[in-house]
Design an enzyme around this catalytic site. Structure first.
Site, mmCIF file in Angstrom:
data_model
loop_
_atom_site.group_PDB
_atom_site.id
_atom_site.type_symbol
_atom_site.label_atom_id
_atom_site.label_comp_id
_atom_site.label_asym_id
_atom_site.label_seq_id
_atom_site.Cartn_x
_atom_site.Cartn_y
_atom_site.Cartn_z
ATOM 1 N N HIS A 267 -83.988 32.823 -57.669
ATOM 2 C CA HIS A 267 -84.757 34.039 -57.946
ATOM 3 C C HIS A 267 -86.121 34.042 -57.249
ATOM 4 C CE1 HIS A 267 -84.992 37.331 -61.243
ATOM 5 N NE2 HIS A 267 -85.709 37.683 -60.216
ATOM 6 N N TYR B 251 -83.472 38.655 -66.879
ATOM 7 C CA TYR B 251 -83.454 40.047 -67.369
ATOM 8 C C TYR B 251 -82.881 40.128 -68.792
ATOM 9 C CZ TYR B 251 -83.829 41.133 -62.316
ATOM 10 O OH TYR B 251 -84.200 41.179 -60.998
ATOM 11 N N LYS C 94 -78.938 35.614 -60.891
ATOM 12 C CA LYS C 94 -79.964 34.780 -60.244
ATOM 13 C C LYS C 94 -80.355 33.602 -61.130
ATOM 14 C CE LYS C 94 -81.757 39.135 -58.436
ATOM 15 N NZ LYS C 94 -81.705 40.106 -59.538
ATOM 16 N N ASP D 248 -76.676 44.278 -59.968
ATOM 17 C CA ASP D 248 -77.633 43.197 -59.735
ATOM 18 C C ASP D 248 -78.363 42.858 -61.021
ATOM 19 O OD1 ASP D 248 -79.328 41.781 -57.349
ATOM 20 O OD2 ASP D 248 -80.653 42.388 -58.993
#
Ligand SMILES: NC(=O)c1ccc[n+]([C@@H]2O[C@H](COP(=O)([O-])OP(=O)(O)OC[C@H]3O[C@@H](n4cnc5c(N)ncnc54)[C@H](OP(=O)(O)O)[C@@H]3O)[C@@H](O)[C@H]2O)c1
Length: 277
Positions: free
Chosen positions: A110, A54, A79, A49
């Site tokens: 998200h 990120y 996302k 994930d």
């Protein structure tokens, strides 16, 4: 061949199967992502994930390539970040390029970022993205019941997943019940309380009764109440600990005891869905 520790799958509302236990990479340093994801794959995780925000999609992609694990054996989620909600098609193409893939298994909005009022537009784009084959399944993250009702009412398409903060201190019973009624799978982010692991005597006692650790007991609780879980760890021993949760079962009484640990809104650690922009 199935072993007693094999990770079960949850069947999403379009028939796609998702491993109920995955590995999350929020706050995994981009420079260390390759090593950490290689470790996770080595431990046995096959569900990863990540997210554009990120900044480690490239590391995830490199780790997968170097591991030699076949793409079709993996379930990869990324996302759509909030400022891309008006151009999801371009955003997923960039994510796929960073991942080095031509599809993801799951693409999520998200956050609803409701002040922008673009999440329904984004959801329409995700529907097209799924039709184009760039995502096998589509869903949302951090959506409240109101946000879910709106996208369903306006598009007729029910998200496969809602990925939300959910842990022992913040159990989200009302949202879980709504999702169950709509056939939306719940994915628990921060499943270990983002490291603030519940220190109650009750959990310690249940863990000891099974010869398991408290984190293992918490993750097992998640899976027994139907959640998909994606714990993160930088440490290979803890990755292995978190993976080893399918050889024991909590009793109904133990599950009921854990339900009493819910702190409601006071238990929330992360951002509120109405406040993250
Ligand atoms: N959709 C969203 O908005 C959203 C938001 C947050 C997270 N997520 C996703 O959910 C995933 C998981 O959430 P999270 O990473 O925030 O929190 P988490 O998995 O609940 O907790 C991670 C923390 O717990 C520690 N930890 C992990 N296993 C442990 C164990 N067995 N014993 C003791 N400590 C342990 C880790 O430290 P070490 O690394 O040192 O082991 C880390 O500090 C993320 O990685 C991300 O993929 C999504």
């Amino acid at each position: 061949m199935m072993t007693e520790n094999a990770v079960p799958t949850v069947t999403l509302n379009n028939g796609i199967e998702i491993p109920q236990l995955g590995f999350g990479v929020f706050r995994v340093d981009p420079d260390k992502t390759n090593r950490i994801v290689r470790d996770a794959l080595d431990v046995g995780y096959r569900h990863l994930d990540t997210a554009r925000i990120y900044h480690n999609e490239e590391g995830v992609g490199h780790a997968i390539k170097e591991s030699g694990v076949a793409r079709e054996e993996l379930f990869v989620t990324t996302k759509l970040w909030n400022d891309d909600q008006t151009d999801a098609s371009a955003a997923i193409d960039k994510s796929l390029a960073r991942l080095g893939m031509d599809y993801v298994d799951l693409y999520l909005i998200h956050w609803p970022a409701p002040d922008n009022d673009t999440y329904v537009q984004a959801w329409r784009s995700l529907i097209e993205i799924q039709q184009s084959g760039r995502a096998k399944a589509i869903g949302v993250s951090n959506f409240t019941i109101d946000h879910l009702e709106r996208v369903i009412a306006e598009t007729g398409v029910v998200p496969a997943v809602n990925q939300v903060e959910l842990h022992v201190d913040f159990q989200q019973a009302e949202l879980r019940a709504f999702a169950a009624g709509q056939g939306i799978a719940i994915e628990a982010w921060g499943p270990l309380g983002q490291g603030k692991i519940n220190q109650s005597e009750e959990l310690a006692g249940i863990a000891a009764a099974h010869g398991k650790t408290v984190p293992q007991t918490i993750l097992r609780w998640h899976t027994q109440i139907g959640n998909i879980v994606i714990p993160k760890s930088n440490n290979k021993d803890r990755m292995a600990e978190n993976f080893d949760i399918f050889d024991f079962e909590l009793t109904a009484a133990e599950v009921a005891t854990i339900a009493t640990l819910d702190q409601g809104e006071d238990g929330r650690n992360g951002g509120h869905p109405l406040e993250v922009h």
